[in-house]
Design a protein around this motif. Sequence first.
Motif, PDB file in Angstrom:
ATOM      1  N   SER A  11       0.820  -1.216   0.000  1.00 56.77           N
ATOM      2  CA  SER A  11       0.000   0.000   0.000  1.00 56.77           C
ATOM      3  C   SER A  11       0.848   1.257   0.000  1.00 56.77           C
ATOM      4  CB  SER A  11      -0.974  -0.009   1.178  1.00 56.77           C
ATOM      5  OG  SER A  11      -0.312  -0.360   2.351  1.00 56.77           O
ATOM      6  N   SER A  34      -2.862  -4.686   5.073  1.00 54.57           N
ATOM      7  CA  SER A  34      -3.853  -5.041   6.092  1.00 54.57           C
ATOM      8  C   SER A  34      -4.929  -3.970   6.259  1.00 54.57           C
ATOM      9  CB  SER A  34      -3.173  -5.334   7.434  1.00 54.57           C
ATOM     10  OG  SER A  34      -2.649  -4.156   7.985  1.00 54.57           O
ATOM     11  N   SER A  35      -4.658  -2.747   5.803  1.00 52.71           N
ATOM     12  CA  SER A  35      -5.683  -1.694   5.945  1.00 52.71           C
ATOM     13  C   SER A  35      -6.306  -1.382   4.586  1.00 52.71           C
ATOM     14  CB  SER A  35      -5.071  -0.427   6.543  1.00 52.71           C
ATOM     15  OG  SER A  35      -4.301   0.238   5.559  1.00 52.71           O
ATOM     16  N   ASN A  86       7.184  -8.628   1.280  1.00 52.98           N
ATOM     17  CA  ASN A  86       7.727  -7.310   1.624  1.00 52.98           C
ATOM     18  C   ASN A  86       7.135  -6.748   2.911  1.00 52.98           C
ATOM     19  OD1 ASN A  86       8.780  -4.410   0.994  1.00 52.98           O
ATOM     20  ND2 ASN A  86       6.550  -4.203   1.143  1.00 52.98           N
ATOM     21  N   SER A 138      16.764  -7.492   5.549  1.00 50.73           N
ATOM     22  CA  SER A 138      17.388  -6.213   5.892  1.00 50.73           C
ATOM     23  C   SER A 138      18.890  -6.405   5.993  1.00 50.73           C
ATOM     24  CB  SER A 138      16.864  -5.731   7.242  1.00 50.73           C
ATOM     25  OG  SER A 138      17.574  -4.570   7.631  1.00 50.73           O
ATOM     26  N   TYR A 151      13.622  -6.226  16.097  1.00 50.36           N
ATOM     27  CA  TYR A 151      13.583  -6.107  14.626  1.00 50.36           C
ATOM     28  C   TYR A 151      14.715  -6.930  14.004  1.00 50.36           C
ATOM     29  CZ  TYR A 151      13.568  -3.872  10.009  1.00 50.36           C
ATOM     30  OH  TYR A 151      13.522  -3.632   8.652  1.00 50.36           O
ATOM     31  N   PRO A 181      18.042  -4.285   2.263  1.00 52.71           N
ATOM     32  CA  PRO A 181      18.405  -2.867   2.205  1.00 52.71           C
ATOM     33  C   PRO A 181      18.864  -2.320   3.555  1.00 52.71           C
ATOM     34  CG  PRO A 181      16.008  -3.087   2.244  1.00 52.71           C
ATOM     35  CD  PRO A 181      16.578  -4.481   2.377  1.00 52.71           C
ATOM     36  N   THR A 186      11.027   5.609   3.945  1.00 52.95           N
ATOM     37  CA  THR A 186       9.654   5.075   3.836  1.00 52.95           C
ATOM     38  C   THR A 186       8.844   5.544   5.050  1.00 52.95           C
ATOM     39  OG1 THR A 186       9.996   3.052   5.107  1.00 52.95           O
ATOM     40  CG2 THR A 186      10.592   2.965   2.776  1.00 52.95           C
TER      41      THR A 186
HETATM   42  O1  NJP Z   1       7.582   0.012   5.419  1.00 54.44           O
HETATM   43  P1  NJP Z   1       6.249   0.893   5.395  1.00 54.44           P
HETATM   44  P2  NJP Z   1       8.786  -0.192   4.362  1.00 54.44           P
HETATM   45  N1  NJP Z   1      -0.286  -7.591   6.767  1.00 54.44           N
HETATM   46  O2  NJP Z   1       5.877   0.996   6.818  1.00 54.44           O
HETATM   47  C1  NJP Z   1       2.030  -3.286   5.190  1.00 54.44           C
HETATM   48  C2  NJP Z   1      11.951  -3.748   5.150  1.00 54.44           C
HETATM   49  N2  NJP Z   1      13.026  -2.806   5.385  1.00 54.44           N
HETATM   50  O3  NJP Z   1       8.337   0.035   2.991  1.00 54.44           O
HETATM   51  O4  NJP Z   1      -1.067  -3.085   6.483  1.00 54.44           O
HETATM   52  C3  NJP Z   1      -0.214  -7.048   5.543  1.00 54.44           C
HETATM   53  O5  NJP Z   1       6.442   2.125   4.587  1.00 54.44           O
HETATM   54  C4  NJP Z   1       1.604  -1.835   5.328  1.00 54.44           C
HETATM   55  O6  NJP Z   1       0.249  -1.621   4.976  1.00 54.44           O
HETATM   56  P3  NJP Z   1      -0.956  -1.655   6.118  1.00 54.44           P
HETATM   57  C5  NJP Z   1      10.897  -3.751   6.229  1.00 54.44           C
HETATM   58  O7  NJP Z   1      11.290  -4.469   7.367  1.00 54.44           O
HETATM   59  C6  NJP Z   1      12.795  -1.470   5.438  1.00 54.44           C
HETATM   60  O8  NJP Z   1       9.969   0.514   4.895  1.00 54.44           O
HETATM   61  O9  NJP Z   1      -2.127  -1.148   5.401  1.00 54.44           O
HETATM   62  N3  NJP Z   1       0.459  -5.921   5.262  1.00 54.44           N
HETATM   63  C7  NJP Z   1       2.495  -1.163   4.301  1.00 54.44           C
HETATM   64  O10 NJP Z   1       1.949  -1.308   3.000  1.00 54.44           O
HETATM   65  C8  NJP Z   1       9.749  -4.394   5.489  1.00 54.44           C
HETATM   66  O11 NJP Z   1       9.845  -5.798   5.532  1.00 54.44           O
HETATM   67  C9  NJP Z   1      13.855  -0.614   5.731  1.00 54.44           C
HETATM   68  O12 NJP Z   1      -0.488  -0.802   7.247  1.00 54.44           O
HETATM   69  C10 NJP Z   1       1.041  -5.283   6.287  1.00 54.44           C
HETATM   70  C11 NJP Z   1       3.786  -1.964   4.370  1.00 54.44           C
HETATM   71  O13 NJP Z   1       3.442  -3.227   4.965  1.00 54.44           O
HETATM   72  C12 NJP Z   1       9.932  -3.899   4.056  1.00 54.44           C
HETATM   73  O14 NJP Z   1      11.260  -3.407   3.967  1.00 54.44           O
HETATM   74  C13 NJP Z   1      15.121  -1.108   5.952  1.00 54.44           C
HETATM   75  C14 NJP Z   1       0.995  -5.790   7.594  1.00 54.44           C
HETATM   76  C15 NJP Z   1       4.841  -1.290   5.205  1.00 54.44           C
HETATM   77  O15 NJP Z   1       5.191  -0.068   4.634  1.00 54.44           O
HETATM   78  C16 NJP Z   1       8.969  -2.787   3.667  1.00 54.44           C
HETATM   79  O16 NJP Z   1       9.065  -1.748   4.634  1.00 54.44           O
HETATM   80  C17 NJP Z   1      15.324  -2.449   5.889  1.00 54.44           C
HETATM   81  C18 NJP Z   1       0.299  -6.987   7.812  1.00 54.44           C
HETATM   82  N4  NJP Z   1       0.197  -7.531   9.034  1.00 54.44           N
HETATM   83  C19 NJP Z   1      14.279  -3.300   5.607  1.00 54.44           C
HETATM   84  N5  NJP Z   1       1.668  -4.930   8.405  1.00 54.44           N
HETATM   85  C20 NJP Z   1      13.682   0.870   5.828  1.00 54.44           C
HETATM   86  N6  NJP Z   1      12.527   1.412   5.485  1.00 54.44           N
HETATM   87  O17 NJP Z   1      14.628   1.560   6.226  1.00 54.44           O
HETATM   88  C21 NJP Z   1       2.108  -3.932   7.623  1.00 54.44           C
HETATM   89  O18 NJP Z   1      16.553  -2.910   6.129  1.00 54.44           O
HETATM   90  N7  NJP Z   1       1.745  -4.129   6.344  1.00 54.44           N
END
Ligand code: NJP
Length: 237
Positions: A11, A34-35, A86, A138, A151, A181, A186
């Motif tokens: 999303s 999820s939302s 992801n 990560s 984490y 990454p 984000t």
């Molecule tokens: O996160 P964010 P990123 N079921 O918060 C969804 C890794 N990573 O893009 O559910 C289904 O902007 C949520 O949508 P909603 C990190 O660990 C990041 O940074 O509606 N979906 C949203 O679309 C992760 O594995 C960094 O709230 C669920 C999305 O997930 C990946 O990259 C560094 C959910 C999260 O968007 C993407 O993270 C790194 C559920 N239970 C690794 N819970 C970094 N950003 O620095 C959440 O090393 N979502």
Amino acid sequence: NDQVAIITGASRGIGKEIASKLAEQGMKLAIVGSSNEINETAKELQQKGFPDVLAIQADISNEDQVHSMIEQTLQQYNQIDLLVNNAGLGLFKSIEETSFADWKRLFEVNVQGVFLGVKAILPHMKERKSGTIITIASDVARYTIPNGAAYTATKYAVQGFSGSIAQEVREYGIRVGTVNPGMVDTYIAGSKQGLAEKKDWLQVEDVANAVVYMASAPKHMLIDEIVLHPFVQNYPI
Ligand code: NJP
């Protein structure tokens, strides 16, 4: 390109950009969140000229919802070529500040969610003797950081999980890899995308490009791991 991809957590943030880049490659998509925001993102992608985007509202830590996510995608497209695990939660707190509930929720989403997605999709991929599974782990899965113990533990867990299943499923022609990454601009852990102080961090398209590269590797090639950092990130090894 009639290939089909499911991207969890699409999303916003990295997942949304992965979805956009895969659509540009001509892939048909199921995007999961999820939302309700996932429905808005699907509309946005369709307005950008990608009609084949199925929005699925599902919590990846829930077994029934994960099964339904795979079934809905198969009903729509009849096949799934790529699963991008992801969706994930970030938590950057000292161990004193980390509650047991925080710890459990992080493992439910970041680890259990990956397990459930892989379990649900493997029968289909095995039957077709083809498929790619990419997990966004990560760079912390290679070292440790203070104020990130829970984490970091989840990302070590999915790294180990992914490496083990890669060996189990290679005889079925299924490729499994991780993209790791460093700091990405984000919404993670309540942040906002586009803040000035994060302008030198990795951008979502950097990570999405790595996923596209891994997913589009020729059949004879397995890219099992990509690690990428912003140049400004100083990290201990
Ligand atoms: O996160 P964010 P990123 N079921 O918060 C969804 C890794 N990573 O893009 O559910 C289904 O902007 C949520 O949508 P909603 C990190 O660990 C990041 O940074 O509606 N979906 C949203 O679309 C992760 O594995 C960094 O709230 C669920 C999305 O997930 C990946 O990259 C560094 C959910 C999260 O968007 C993407 O993270 C790194 C559920 N239970 C690794 N819970 C970094 N950003 O620095 C959440 O090393 N979502």
